[in-house]
Design an enzyme around this catalytic site. Sequence first.
Site, mmCIF file in Angstrom:
data_model
loop_
_atom_site.group_PDB
_atom_site.id
_atom_site.type_symbol
_atom_site.label_atom_id
_atom_site.label_comp_id
_atom_site.label_asym_id
_atom_site.label_seq_id
_atom_site.Cartn_x
_atom_site.Cartn_y
_atom_site.Cartn_z
ATOM 1 N N ASP A 136 26.589 0.070 -16.106
ATOM 2 C CA ASP A 136 26.552 -1.327 -15.688
ATOM 3 C C ASP A 136 27.450 -2.147 -16.601
ATOM 4 O O ASP A 136 27.303 -2.110 -17.824
ATOM 5 C CB ASP A 136 25.117 -1.849 -15.722
ATOM 6 C CG ASP A 136 24.941 -3.039 -14.797
ATOM 7 O OD1 ASP A 136 25.832 -3.285 -13.966
ATOM 8 O OD2 ASP A 136 23.911 -3.719 -14.901
ATOM 9 N N HIS A 143 28.139 -15.724 -15.732
ATOM 10 C CA HIS A 143 26.817 -15.264 -16.171
ATOM 11 C C HIS A 143 26.806 -15.048 -17.682
ATOM 12 O O HIS A 143 25.898 -15.511 -18.382
ATOM 13 C CB HIS A 143 26.444 -13.968 -15.457
ATOM 14 C CG HIS A 143 25.252 -13.269 -16.030
ATOM 15 N ND1 HIS A 143 23.957 -13.699 -15.834
ATOM 16 C CD2 HIS A 143 25.147 -12.170 -16.836
ATOM 17 C CE1 HIS A 143 23.109 -12.896 -16.469
ATOM 18 N NE2 HIS A 143 23.803 -11.966 -17.093
ATOM 19 N N GLU A 212 18.892 -9.493 -10.899
ATOM 20 C CA GLU A 212 20.292 -9.737 -11.218
ATOM 21 C C GLU A 212 21.141 -9.367 -10.008
ATOM 22 O O GLU A 212 21.085 -8.224 -9.531
ATOM 23 C CB GLU A 212 20.739 -8.930 -12.448
ATOM 24 C CG GLU A 212 20.156 -9.484 -13.742
ATOM 25 C CD GLU A 212 20.797 -8.914 -15.007
ATOM 26 O OE1 GLU A 212 20.725 -9.594 -16.046
ATOM 27 O OE2 GLU A 212 21.335 -7.803 -14.965
ATOM 28 N N GLU A 214 24.277 -8.216 -8.255
ATOM 29 C CA GLU A 214 25.456 -7.455 -8.650
ATOM 30 C C GLU A 214 26.121 -6.793 -7.443
ATOM 31 O O GLU A 214 25.505 -6.608 -6.396
ATOM 32 C CB GLU A 214 25.086 -6.353 -9.668
ATOM 33 C CG GLU A 214 24.437 -6.875 -10.938
ATOM 34 C CD GLU A 214 24.514 -5.910 -12.109
ATOM 35 O OE1 GLU A 214 25.375 -5.003 -12.083
ATOM 36 O OE2 GLU A 214 23.702 -6.062 -13.043
ATOM 37 N N ASP A 246 19.803 -5.472 -10.303
ATOM 38 C CA ASP A 246 19.454 -4.856 -11.591
ATOM 39 C C ASP A 246 18.251 -5.602 -12.166
ATOM 40 O O ASP A 246 18.374 -6.445 -13.050
ATOM 41 C CB ASP A 246 20.664 -4.970 -12.524
ATOM 42 C CG ASP A 246 20.452 -4.234 -13.834
ATOM 43 O OD1 ASP A 246 19.679 -3.261 -13.850
ATOM 44 O OD2 ASP A 246 21.057 -4.640 -14.843
ATOM 45 N N ARG A 250 12.784 -9.755 -18.836
ATOM 46 C CA ARG A 250 13.445 -10.564 -19.872
ATOM 47 C C ARG A 250 12.686 -10.594 -21.188
ATOM 48 O O ARG A 250 13.295 -10.658 -22.264
ATOM 49 C CB ARG A 250 13.627 -11.998 -19.378
ATOM 50 C CG ARG A 250 14.475 -12.134 -18.137
ATOM 51 C CD ARG A 250 15.901 -11.705 -18.385
ATOM 52 N NE ARG A 250 16.712 -11.868 -17.173
ATOM 53 C CZ ARG A 250 17.885 -11.288 -16.995
ATOM 54 N NH1 ARG A 250 18.391 -10.485 -17.918
ATOM 55 N NH2 ARG A 250 18.556 -11.477 -15.888
ATOM 56 N N GLN A 253 13.244 -7.298 -22.842
ATOM 57 C CA GLN A 253 14.636 -7.244 -23.274
ATOM 58 C C GLN A 253 14.862 -7.994 -24.582
ATOM 59 O O GLN A 253 15.540 -7.502 -25.493
ATOM 60 C CB GLN A 253 15.507 -7.844 -22.159
ATOM 61 C CG GLN A 253 17.006 -7.733 -22.389
ATOM 62 C CD GLN A 253 17.815 -8.253 -21.188
ATOM 63 O OE1 GLN A 253 17.254 -8.655 -20.174
ATOM 64 N NE2 GLN A 253 19.119 -8.231 -21.299
ATOM 65 N N LYS A 266 15.413 -2.586 -18.383
ATOM 66 C CA LYS A 266 16.282 -2.383 -17.220
ATOM 67 C C LYS A 266 16.048 -1.050 -16.529
ATOM 68 O O LYS A 266 16.626 -0.809 -15.466
ATOM 69 C CB LYS A 266 17.756 -2.404 -17.673
ATOM 70 C CG LYS A 266 18.186 -3.662 -18.389
ATOM 71 C CD LYS A 266 18.691 -4.708 -17.420
ATOM 72 C CE LYS A 266 19.426 -5.810 -18.171
ATOM 73 N NZ LYS A 266 20.024 -6.774 -17.223
ATOM 74 N N THR A 270 16.427 -0.102 -10.289
ATOM 75 C CA THR A 270 17.672 -0.769 -9.905
ATOM 76 C C THR A 270 17.833 -0.494 -8.414
ATOM 77 O O THR A 270 17.874 0.669 -7.997
ATOM 78 C CB THR A 270 18.876 -0.187 -10.679
ATOM 79 O OG1 THR A 270 18.609 -0.271 -12.087
ATOM 80 C CG2 THR A 270 20.154 -0.941 -10.358
ATOM 81 N N GLU A 377 19.105 -17.760 -15.771
ATOM 82 C CA GLU A 377 20.080 -18.858 -15.787
ATOM 83 C C GLU A 377 19.548 -20.077 -15.044
ATOM 84 O O GLU A 377 19.713 -21.205 -15.498
ATOM 85 C CB GLU A 377 21.388 -18.403 -15.131
ATOM 86 C CG GLU A 377 22.142 -17.351 -15.910
ATOM 87 C CD GLU A 377 23.166 -16.653 -15.031
ATOM 88 O OE1 GLU A 377 24.279 -17.169 -14.887
ATOM 89 O OE2 GLU A 377 22.824 -15.583 -14.452
#
Lengths: 436, 436
Positions: A136, A143, A212, A214, A246, A250, A253, A266, A270, A377
């Site tokens: 990835d 971002h 996420e 992608e 993905d 958070r 993470q 993660k 996915t 975000e």
Amino acid sequence: MATPSWLDVPEGSHFSLANIPFGIISPPDSTERHAAVAVGSHVLDLAIFSAENGFAALESFSAHANNAFSLPVLNYFAALGRAVHREVRSYLRSMFLQDSPHAQILKNNESLRRRCLFRLDDVRTHVPMSIGDYTDFYAGANHAYNVGVLFRGANNALQPNYTHLPVGYHGRASSIVISGTPVRRPWGQVLQNAASDPKEPTFRPCAKLDFELELAAFVCTANPLGQPVTLAQAEENIFGYVLMNDWSARDVQAWEYVPLGPFGSKNFATTISPWIILADALEPFRAKGLENKSRLSPYLVPSRADTALDIDLQVDLTTTAGHRTTITCTNAKNLLWSFPQMLTHHTITGCPLNVGDLLGSGTISGSTPGSQGSLLEQNRNGTAAIELRGEEQRLFLQDGDTITITGCCGTSAGSRDLVGFGSCRGTIEAALLKTH
Amino acid sequence: MATPSWLDVPEGSHFSLANIPFGIISPPDSTERHAAVAVGSHVLDLAIFSAENGFAALESFSAHANNAFSLPVLNYFAALGRAVHREVRSYLRSMFLQDSPHAQILKNNESLRRRCLFRLDDVRTHVPMSIGDYTDFYAGANHAYNVGVLFRGANNALQPNYTHLPVGYHGRASSIVISGTPVRRPWGQVLQNAASDPKEPTFRPCAKLDFELELAAFVCTANPLGQPVTLAQAEENIFGYVLMNDWSARDVQAWEYVPLGPFGSKNFATTISPWIILADALEPFRAKGLENKSRLSPYLVPSRADTALDIDLQVDLTTTAGHRTTITCTNAKNLLWSFPQMLTHHTITGCPLNVGDLLGSGTISGSTPGSQGSLLEQNRNGTAAIELRGEEQRLFLQDGDTITITGCCGTSAGSRDLVGFGSCRGTIEAALLKTH
């Protein structure tokens, strides 16, 4: 006016005759896995079609067809290379054209149609490739900037390396799942009280579950150990593209990621969309990506400007009450690095890529509100809830929430021959009550 | 006195009758890949042996033997589980014992021996498992501390999460190679002038090529997506162990690794030793690892203290002139986290592991000079060259240098029945003259 077909291709279908995406399905009432293409609201089962000699009229390929399409994954077909993909896609397209000489192959053979042409709604889809390794990247510069501002402030938002190389990390191939697969909320260690000293984590279900947005590319040509792939060659080594979510924990993470990067945050799931849009189908939608003002290392200097893809992307959140809100609208042009640049950089050390390897773009975000490809975000690191229909709000994902990513080329240009990805969808399941 | 065998097992052999490690070989004058075990200076070809009905006397297994051993990898055998590995290993051992009732199977059958018993020197070895995903942890606490001191000073050497979870990252499975495979010096971006502003990288062959001494475990039991593996179960999910050299391009790593971790600096080659030492063979060498004073999350609390492995480890550097210097002596007890803890943590989010997945320990270092498992530590980040025989010095690896890692249990106790790993060896080849 859309390209006329003898098969009903509904207006607005992502799978027009300009597309012809490849996937792996289980035919109705079967657990087998067959190669297929999607056309309008139908799929053509290529395992059955090739076994029935459907490729007899494509002489250059007919001897390979059974090998290519009798497997439960598309790796063998992919490995034949882009020239073959182009011929096969063109041949299949011509079979569905109203006035093509190939139209009679299926159009006038009801018995064959009944055996290999199914309604899309009646088949199940599967991960279309055997994925050896999954990488990835982090090429969504908006971002990276948005997240950098949240954690390091605007002056240090991007790391010094960011505009010089496509930052990326090795992901977890085993947890790549197909659209529709439920996503269980993971457990993990999180730092609930960041001020505690010494810092003591809490073990609990993730409370900051995020998506996420992608785009991802499948590799169709292997390079041997020790042999980098040039940027010119890299274009030929990409089979096609899918949408990807993905999923990210958070809170897990934030605690785990120093110094080696994201891991458990993660690796629990996915999700990818089921239909691979071939590189050739996206050629008409080449566009410029984000401008990179850095002086690039020679291996990363592109020979043309239009190395991005003009794909409109959208993320919808559907609550358990059934209210669906579009929370993100953006475009795949929002990448600083092209997929060929990612592939070339990946191999510059001599790292071998294999057929079926998956390369993710990283989160794709615009630079304005409502265009960001993650909740992190949109909620400014958990400080500003977003409004949903049905008078609900969200910071992060709740159990039962469904995230649906869609992507399509040609919509904004008013085309009737859309080249779309369909959707990439997943619903959050409650965490296990206990882990041990 | 070593356990008596009718086969000559040389004194000091890593492959005594207490070991019986499994691997994949090509028999003499063949390109086929066959399962095998190593015994002294010989290998028993299990593909041929099982096809010749060699497992007839092991009734519980004889029906599985051909399936297990006719493949070019050990995944099928591994998946049968530790109870079966134990039986098969015990049976094979008994065949080589001087006075066992099973000794006649081979001992008195010269024709069979000629077909399936080869000299170790006459066979080639291969990567023994099909490796879906490879994860590298960072459990060598002395290494993490040594490196942390170099980059952040002694007070912040370890990150706050370090003693609470086994830090790890997803590695690159496609570049795992077998001992003996040459390792080509990679190209990459490096920051030659760290003071430049803005920071501008140089594209060049790696100038700080390093080794990393590691131990690695193969997984033998898959867990489904969403289902964590408990610590008790994790012991049963480990097939066995190999030595590993996680080659590292330190100058590439320093520039690329923020914020997502090492990528190109590690993905050009990872070398493993060919013989998998089964978990059961290492049971007698259980030992305490490094003490962890943190209060652990419940899923990581072990039920016994001896979860590390007492394996003497050594790294030798051989120059092109043929001078060989032992540069590292340490022990696998220098890990803060056990392999079962790594495996459990890996799955705590629900991440599925598959049979054949590889888990690396991270660099194993002692805390004294001469015990560090990388040059980065030994040369204190490139500031203090190490002395080699032949009046040479090294900061980092030069073209033609060979790194040989060896590991063995029982040597320090003076045992005659050694359980050793053989060696994990690689020689540095010059970089490509150009990459494009």
